[in-house]
Scaffold this motif. Structure first.
Motif, PDB file in Angstrom:
ATOM      1  N   ARG A  30      38.225  43.249  32.433  1.00 19.17           N
ATOM      2  CA  ARG A  30      37.994  41.887  32.911  1.00 19.17           C
ATOM      3  C   ARG A  30      37.209  41.113  31.869  1.00 19.17           C
ATOM      4  O   ARG A  30      36.642  41.702  30.951  1.00 19.17           O
ATOM      5  CB  ARG A  30      37.304  41.889  34.266  1.00 19.17           C
ATOM      6  CG  ARG A  30      35.998  42.623  34.300  1.00 19.17           C
ATOM      7  CD  ARG A  30      35.451  42.731  35.719  1.00 19.17           C
ATOM      8  NE  ARG A  30      34.243  43.511  35.741  1.00 19.17           N
ATOM      9  CZ  ARG A  30      33.032  43.049  35.466  1.00 19.17           C
ATOM     10  NH1 ARG A  30      32.856  41.784  35.165  1.00 19.17           N
ATOM     11  NH2 ARG A  30      31.983  43.832  35.489  1.00 19.17           N
ATOM     12  N   GLN A  31      37.180  39.797  32.030  1.00 19.21           N
ATOM     13  CA  GLN A  31      36.428  38.958  31.090  1.00 19.21           C
ATOM     14  C   GLN A  31      34.935  39.140  31.321  1.00 19.21           C
ATOM     15  O   GLN A  31      34.482  39.296  32.449  1.00 19.21           O
ATOM     16  CB  GLN A  31      36.769  37.481  31.274  1.00 19.21           C
ATOM     17  CG  GLN A  31      38.026  37.060  30.581  1.00 19.21           C
ATOM     18  CD  GLN A  31      38.172  35.553  30.576  1.00 19.21           C
ATOM     19  OE1 GLN A  31      37.245  34.844  30.209  1.00 19.21           O
ATOM     20  NE2 GLN A  31      39.340  35.082  30.980  1.00 19.21           N
ATOM     21  N   ASN A  84      44.785  45.262  33.207  1.00 15.66           N
ATOM     22  CA  ASN A  84      44.341  43.996  32.639  1.00 15.66           C
ATOM     23  C   ASN A  84      44.126  42.968  33.743  1.00 15.66           C
ATOM     24  O   ASN A  84      45.071  42.361  34.228  1.00 15.66           O
ATOM     25  CB  ASN A  84      45.346  43.481  31.610  1.00 15.66           C
ATOM     26  CG  ASN A  84      44.864  42.225  30.928  1.00 15.66           C
ATOM     27  OD1 ASN A  84      43.789  41.709  31.213  1.00 15.66           O
ATOM     28  ND2 ASN A  84      45.667  41.705  30.023  1.00 15.66           N
ATOM     29  N   GLU A  85      42.880  42.774  34.130  1.00 12.04           N
ATOM     30  CA  GLU A  85      42.507  41.766  35.118  1.00 12.04           C
ATOM     31  C   GLU A  85      41.712  40.643  34.468  1.00 12.04           C
ATOM     32  O   GLU A  85      40.981  39.923  35.126  1.00 12.04           O
ATOM     33  CB  GLU A  85      41.712  42.411  36.246  1.00 12.04           C
ATOM     34  CG  GLU A  85      42.513  43.457  37.003  1.00 12.04           C
ATOM     35  CD  GLU A  85      41.727  44.146  38.102  1.00 12.04           C
ATOM     36  OE1 GLU A  85      40.550  43.792  38.331  1.00 12.04           O
ATOM     37  OE2 GLU A  85      42.303  45.051  38.739  1.00 12.04           O
ATOM     38  N   SER A  86      41.864  40.489  33.169  1.00 12.61           N
ATOM     39  CA  SER A  86      41.086  39.503  32.422  1.00 12.61           C
ATOM     40  C   SER A  86      41.701  38.112  32.446  1.00 12.61           C
ATOM     41  O   SER A  86      41.035  37.135  32.140  1.00 12.61           O
ATOM     42  CB  SER A  86      40.923  39.947  30.969  1.00 12.61           C
ATOM     43  OG  SER A  86      42.167  39.890  30.296  1.00 12.61           O
ATOM     44  N   GLY A  87      42.991  38.021  32.751  1.00 12.73           N
ATOM     45  CA  GLY A  87      43.678  36.736  32.676  1.00 12.73           C
ATOM     46  C   GLY A  87      44.092  36.372  31.263  1.00 12.73           C
ATOM     47  O   GLY A  87      44.627  35.301  31.016  1.00 12.73           O
ATOM     48  N   PRO A 143      48.508  39.753  30.968  1.00 18.29           N
ATOM     49  CA  PRO A 143      47.597  39.583  32.107  1.00 18.29           C
ATOM     50  C   PRO A 143      48.239  40.091  33.402  1.00 18.29           C
ATOM     51  O   PRO A 143      49.420  39.863  33.652  1.00 18.29           O
ATOM     52  CB  PRO A 143      47.378  38.070  32.171  1.00 18.29           C
ATOM     53  CG  PRO A 143      47.705  37.573  30.805  1.00 18.29           C
ATOM     54  CD  PRO A 143      48.761  38.490  30.273  1.00 18.29           C
ATOM     55  N   GLY A 144      47.465  40.823  34.194  1.00 17.10           N
ATOM     56  CA  GLY A 144      47.944  41.342  35.468  1.00 17.10           C
ATOM     57  C   GLY A 144      48.773  42.604  35.371  1.00 17.10           C
ATOM     58  O   GLY A 144      49.235  43.125  36.384  1.00 17.10           O
TER      59      GLY A 144
END
Length: 146
Positions: free
Chosen positions: A123-124, A57-60, A77-78
Motif C-alpha cells: 500500500r502507499q 498491490n493495494e497501492s493504487g 493496481p488491484g
C-alpha cells in the motif's frame, strides 16, 4: 604537563567518537530481547520447503517488482502476483524481492505456515511510516522489510 594531559584526553575522546563500532542487524535470540525497529523480522518461513510470496498491490499505483537477479515485472493496481522462492539453510542463501513505485510503499505481512505462503499487502505510505523497498528472506527463513 597539564597541557599534554588535556591534549591527550581530547585526542582520545575524539578518536573514540570517530572510530567504527559494530552494529548487529540480526535479532538477538535471547528471551525477552525484542526491541522494536526495522531490523526485526516481520515473520518466519520454513526454508526446507518451497516458499511462495504473494504480492497484493493495494497501492493504487503500478508497482515494479523482481526477485533478484530476474528482470523487472509490473504489478497493476488491484492485482496479485506469486513469486516462488527456493532457499536452503546455507549461509548467504537469501532471497530479495524488490518492489517500488512512483510513490513510497509500505508492506503488511501475513504468513500461512501450513502452506509456507507469505502474503505481502503493498500500500502507499503516508509520511508517518517508514517506506519499504524490498522483501528480504534470509537463510534461516526470517522475513524482513528493507
Amino acid at each position: 604537563m597539564k597541557l599534554k594531559t588535556l591534549t591527550a584526553a581530547v585526542l582520545l575522546a575524539s578518536i573514540s567518537l570517530v572510530s567504527a563500532t559494530t552494529v548487529m542487524s540480526q535479532p538477538n535470540r535471547n528471551a525477552n530481547s525484542r526491541a522494536p525497529g526495522f531490523w526485526q523480522p516481520k515473520t518466519q518461513v520454513n526454508v526446507n520447503r518451497p516458499i511462495a510470496v504473494i504480492l497484493m498491490n493495494e497501492s493504487g499505483l503500478p508497482v515494479t517488482y523482481s526477485l533478484t537477479p530476474n528482470p523487472d515485472r509490473v504489478l497493476a493496481p488491484g492485482s496479485t502476483a506469486q513469486v516462488n522462492v527456493r532457499l536452503s539453510n546455507q549461509a548467504r542463501d537469501i532471497a530479495s524481492i524488490n518492489a517500488y513505485a512512483a510513490k513510497e510503499l509500505v508492506y503488511d505481512y501475513n504468513v500461512n505456515s501450513t502452506n509456507n505462503v507469505v502474503m505481502v499487502r503493498i500500500r502507499q505510505s503516508d509520511s508517518t511510516f517508514r517506506a519499504d523497498k524490498a522483501v528480504y528472506i534470509d537463510e534461516e527463513g526470517r522475513v524482513y522489510s528493507f
